[in-house]
Scaffold this active site. Structure first.
Site, short mmCIF file in Angstrom:
data_model
loop_
_atom_site.label_atom_id
_atom_site.label_comp_id
_atom_site.label_asym_id
_atom_site.label_seq_id
_atom_site.Cartn_x
_atom_site.Cartn_y
_atom_site.Cartn_z
N CYS A 1 -4.42 -1.55 -1.86
CA CYS A 1 -4.59 -0.11 -2.08
C CYS A 1 -5.54 0.05 -3.26
CB CYS A 1 -3.24 0.51 -2.40
SG CYS A 1 -3.30 2.22 -2.97
N HIS B 1 -7.50 2.67 3.73
CA HIS B 1 -7.39 3.38 5.01
C HIS B 1 -8.76 3.53 5.71
CE1 HIS B 1 -3.45 4.58 3.49
NE2 HIS B 1 -3.16 5.10 4.67
N GLU C 1 -3.60 8.23 9.05
CA GLU C 1 -2.15 8.07 9.26
C GLU C 1 -1.68 8.85 10.49
OE1 GLU C 1 0.47 6.45 7.29
OE2 GLU C 1 -1.05 5.39 6.13
N ASP D 1 0.87 -1.18 0.00
CA ASP D 1 0.00 0.00 0.00
C ASP D 1 0.90 1.23 0.00
OD1 ASP D 1 -2.32 1.65 0.35
OD2 ASP D 1 -1.98 1.72 2.49
N SER D 2 0.27 2.39 -0.13
CA SER D 2 1.03 3.64 -0.06
C SER D 2 1.48 3.94 1.38
CB SER D 2 0.15 4.78 -0.55
OG SER D 2 -1.02 4.84 0.24
N CYS E 1 -11.07 2.83 -0.16
CA CYS E 1 -9.66 3.13 0.13
C CYS E 1 -9.33 2.29 1.36
CB CYS E 1 -9.49 4.61 0.44
SG CYS E 1 -7.87 5.04 1.11
N1 DGL Z 1 -4.76 3.35 0.87
C1 DGL Z 1 -4.79 3.88 -0.45
C2 DGL Z 1 -6.02 3.44 -1.20
O1 DGL Z 1 -6.61 2.44 -0.88
C3 DGL Z 1 -4.63 5.33 -0.67
C4 DGL Z 1 -3.98 6.23 0.28
C5 DGL Z 1 -3.21 7.30 -0.43
O2 DGL Z 1 -3.77 8.28 -0.92
O3 DGL Z 1 -2.01 7.10 -0.52
O4 DGL Z 1 -6.43 4.08 -2.15
#
Ligand code: DGL
Length: 268
Positions: free
Chosen positions: A69, A182, A148, A6-7, A180
């Site tokens: 992600c 997150h 985060e 993931d990012s 997302c």
């Molecule tokens: N967790 C990432 C997603 O599912 C994105 C978070 C980011 O913007 O880096 O899209």
């Protein structure tokens, strides 16, 4: 070894599901915390980062790859598949579309990063899968930093969620995809801002699809190591993320710092 990337730390919601649904399987995780967020970057940059993440996981022995992600799943799945050269790749968008189509009364909302919303991936996949279902997207760029920063339970999170979800409430959505990885960390705040709406968590659906794959391919499953060993790498490390990661996974997590820039050499 199952590799996930993931990012940042959001993909740990998918790792958490692997621990829950596939206990015992070894995992390696990479979170590109130094370059987060991906959601506001251009498709070209996201593709490049996704290829580097793939190389990193392969160099650490991943025999299956989960793109944990939505942004990379939306924009770089083909690149990851091409780079993974036969290693099976699982992304988070299509399992979520299938689940949403199965449970909705016809109006689905998707909240995600700008990259995912602008890619139109949910609208297109739903049109192909269940053409009668209407999909309304809403970018929520403030959600990732809130998560985060460990601010998911703060009142600010609730008022931002309320604001972002207003247009979707007006559209009378009955189902909402947390598009997302997150966002499951904000599940209770999102549920309050969208009362009576069914939430779809792509992390759960994705790991369920990986589990089905392992069941249907027992030889492949038998080749995956199963010693309950888990490694977690990030491209930038601070003590705060160490604590967050352990809280989210409900176990002690040791984040190790790693660079993805030279992973290609290692994966050869
Ligand atoms: N967790 C990432 C997603 O599912 C994105 C978070 C980011 O913007 O880096 O899209």
């Amino acid at each position: 070894m199952i590799g996930l990337f993931d990012s940042g730390l959001g993909g740990l919601t998918v790792s958490r599901e692997v621990l829950r649904q596939l206990p015992g399987y070894d995992t390696v995780y990479f979170g590109d915390t130094a370059r987060l967020p991906y959601g506001s970057k251009s498709p070209e940059v996201i593709k490049r980062f996704a290829v580097q993440g793939t190389d990193f996981l392969l160099s650490h022995g991943a025999k299956a790859i989960v793109i944990a992600c939505n942004t990379m799943s939306a924009l770089a799945t083909d690149e990851v598949r091409a780079r993974a050269k036969g290693v099976p790749v699982f992304e988070v968008v299509s399992p979520a579309v299938q689940r949403a189509a199965a449970v909705t009364g016809g109006r689905v909302g998707v909240i995600a990063t700008r990259g995912t919303i602008n890619s139109n991936v949910y609208v297109e996949q739903m049109a192909a899968h269940a053409p009668k279902v209407k999909v309304h997207g809403q970018a929520c760029p403030m959600f990732v930093p809130l998560v985060e920063e460990g601010m998911a339970r703060r009142p600010e999170a609730a008022s931002i969620a309320n604001e972002y979800l207003r247009p979707l409430r007006l559209r009378k959505i009955d189902t909402l995809v947390l598009g997302c990885t997150h966002y499951p960390m904000l599940k209770s705040v999102i549920a309050k801002a969208a009362p009576g709406v069914r939430l779809v968590d792509p992390a759960q659906e994705t790991v369920a699809s990986l589990k089905r794959y392992l069941k249907e391919n027992p030889k492949f499953a038998a080749g995956l190591s199963k010693t309950d060993a888990h490694k977690f790498f990030v491209s930038d490390l601070n003590p705060h993320s160490q604590k967050l990661a352990s809280n989210w996974l409900g176990r002690d997590v040791l984040l190790q710092k790693a660079s993805v820039e030279n992973a290609r050499a290692l994966s050869r």
